[in-house]
Structures are given as structure tokens and as C-alpha cells.
Design a protein around this motif. Structure first.
Motif: not given
Length: 252
Positions: A81-92, A21-35
Motif C-alpha cells: 500500500i505505501e509504495p503504491f501510494l508514493a507511486h500514485l502521488k507522483a503520477a500525472p 499496471l502495477f505489481f508490488a513484489d514482496t520478494l516472497a512470491e511463488d516462482a509460478d506467479l512471475y510466469r
């Protein structure tokens, strides 16, 4: 919320072996989202991969010298999108990407499908389209798990992005931000004013826009706030609400 419901459908069908499960954190999220994410991890017994690019949406906008809006918002690509693409390229491989778009968002599904399936060994699927289609509201489903949805939805937002300050949202959601989190609204207002003070071309852009009479013009957060004050009301129902595509990049 929809991405969580889709994740549950995948788990119900395939279990959690070889599932990420992949979550991209923008560092601008609401605290309750992390909960909410913590609650999901406990439910599934599976930790999320939490990626942070290192910048916030406003820092991305400053680096790219723009005032973002519904027409142009590079933060989605740079931080999600770009971080997930990089992560996906390296995945099995082979790998299947399950995207958390709802069944009513089929008009948005072709672009990410083409993007990810351009990688060798990758296929894309949408659990919300699996038969039988589940028409239960996501919030109702999530509460049936004993989990409270992120509070932004209770505040009237149709998205859970960036603590209610998504740069792609319309006037209605900005007014919700003014109502629920005035300090955060003022932070974005001052940032916008600072960018516009630089002169052309920045002074011709704003987070919001008005399209009355078929003529598009920028509407600053300051103007929006002052209009709300003049009307002695900050309820979004008094204003034309812009349609906006969500910037969520939900993937499993």
C-alpha cells in the motif's frame, strides 16, 4: 487472478493508452506467479510496473518486533500500500485507480477507495462491478485466454500471496503449505519459534489462532504440524479453517 480479469475489463473498455499496471513484489512470491505475469505482459503487449520495497514480510515483522497474524500484518502496508501510494502521488493527474477486487468483496471496497481518493485528482473504480457483472470463475476466464492460472490455486489456495505462506492466512492454508512446500513451512515454523523464544510479549503470539469455545489462543505452526502428524493427515478439511481477509493490493 481476479486482478487480471479486472485489468482485461479495463483494456476492453479503454485500451492500453495511458494505462499502467502495477505489481508490488514482496520478494516472497511463488516462482509460478512471475510466469503468470510474463504471460499477461505478452497477452496485453504492455509491461507491468514491478515495484520492490526491498524487504520480505518476515523482515518487516522483525523490524516492527511482532509475530504477524490475521489481526496485525504490517507487510501489506509497508510492501504494497505505501509504495503504491508514493507511486500514485507522483503520477500525472487526473488519474483513476482500478482495483482488482471481486464483486463479492464489496465489504472491503470502501477503505481503499477513501484512502486513494484522499489524494487530489484521484478517483477509484472497481471493474468487477461494471454491468453486466461477469460471474464466470476467474480461472475459467484466464484459461480461455490460453494462459494457465498461478499454480497456488490448483493447490487449493484462495489467494496467490507469498508462495502460500501469507502471514494472514488461516490454519487450512498453512496445512496446504505443509503439504505442498514442507521446506517453506519449516522455515516459517523456525522463524516463529525463534521469535517466541525471546519471551514476553512474543511468546503470547503465533501466526495462527484457535477460537474453540469462544476463547482465543495462539496456535504455533509447530503445534499445527504436530497435530496433523498425530491425526496422520494433512488435509485441511479435517481442521477448522480460519476466515482471513486477503492482503492483495491489486491496482491498475
Amino acid at each position: 487472478m481476479q486482478s487480471a480479469v479486472c485489468a482485461q475489463r479495463v483494456i476492453d473498455r479503454y485500451g492500453t493508452d495511458d494505462l499502467e499496471l502495477f505489481f508490488a513484489d514482496t520478494l516472497a512470491e511463488d516462482a509460478d506467479l512471475y510466469r503468470f505475469l510474463d504471460d499477461l505482459e505478452r497477452r496485453w503487449g504492455l509491461p507491468l510496473t514491478r515495484h520492490t520495497e526491498g524487504r520480505t514480510p518476515l523482515q518487516v515483522a522483525e523490524d516492527e518486533h511482532i509475530i504477524p497474524n490475521q489481526k496485525i500484518a504490517p507487510c501489506t502496508h509497508r510492501l504494497k500500500i505505501e509504495p503504491f501510494l508514493a507511486h500514485l502521488k507522483a503520477a500525472p493527474k487526473p488519474a483513476t485507480v482500478y482495483l482488482g477486487m471481486a464483486f463479492w468483496e464489496q465489504h472491503r471496497m470502501a477503505t481503499p477507495k477513501a484512502r486513494y481518493e484522499a489524494l487530489p485528482g484521484v478517483t477509484v473504480d472497481y471493474p468487477s462491478l461494471w454491468k453486466p457483472v461477469d460471474y464466470t470463475p476467474p480461472a475459467e476466464t484466464i484459461r480461455s485466454w490460453g494462459i494457465e492460472p498461478p499454480r497456488q490455486y490448483a493447490e487449493g489456495y484462495q489467494h496467490g500471496n507469498c508462495a502460500g505462506a501469507c502471514v494472514k492466512q488461516g490454519k487450512g492454508d498453512w496445512l496446504r503449505l505443509l503439504r505442498w512446500k514442507p521446506a517453506l513451512f519449516h522455515r516459517y515454523e523456525e522463524w516463529e519459534q525463534g521469535m517466541r523464544a525471546k519471551g514476553p510479549p512474543f511468546d503470547g503470539y503465533a501466526f495462527c489462532r484457535d477460537e474453540t469455545g469462544g476463547v482465543t489462543r495462539p496456535v504455533t505452526l509447530r503445534e499445527l504440524r504436530e497435530t496433523a502428524a498425530t491425526r496422520r493427515e494433512v488435509q485441511p478439511s479435517l481442521f477448522d479453517l480460519d476466515d482471513a481477509e486477503g492482503c492483495l493490493q491489486c491496482s491498475i
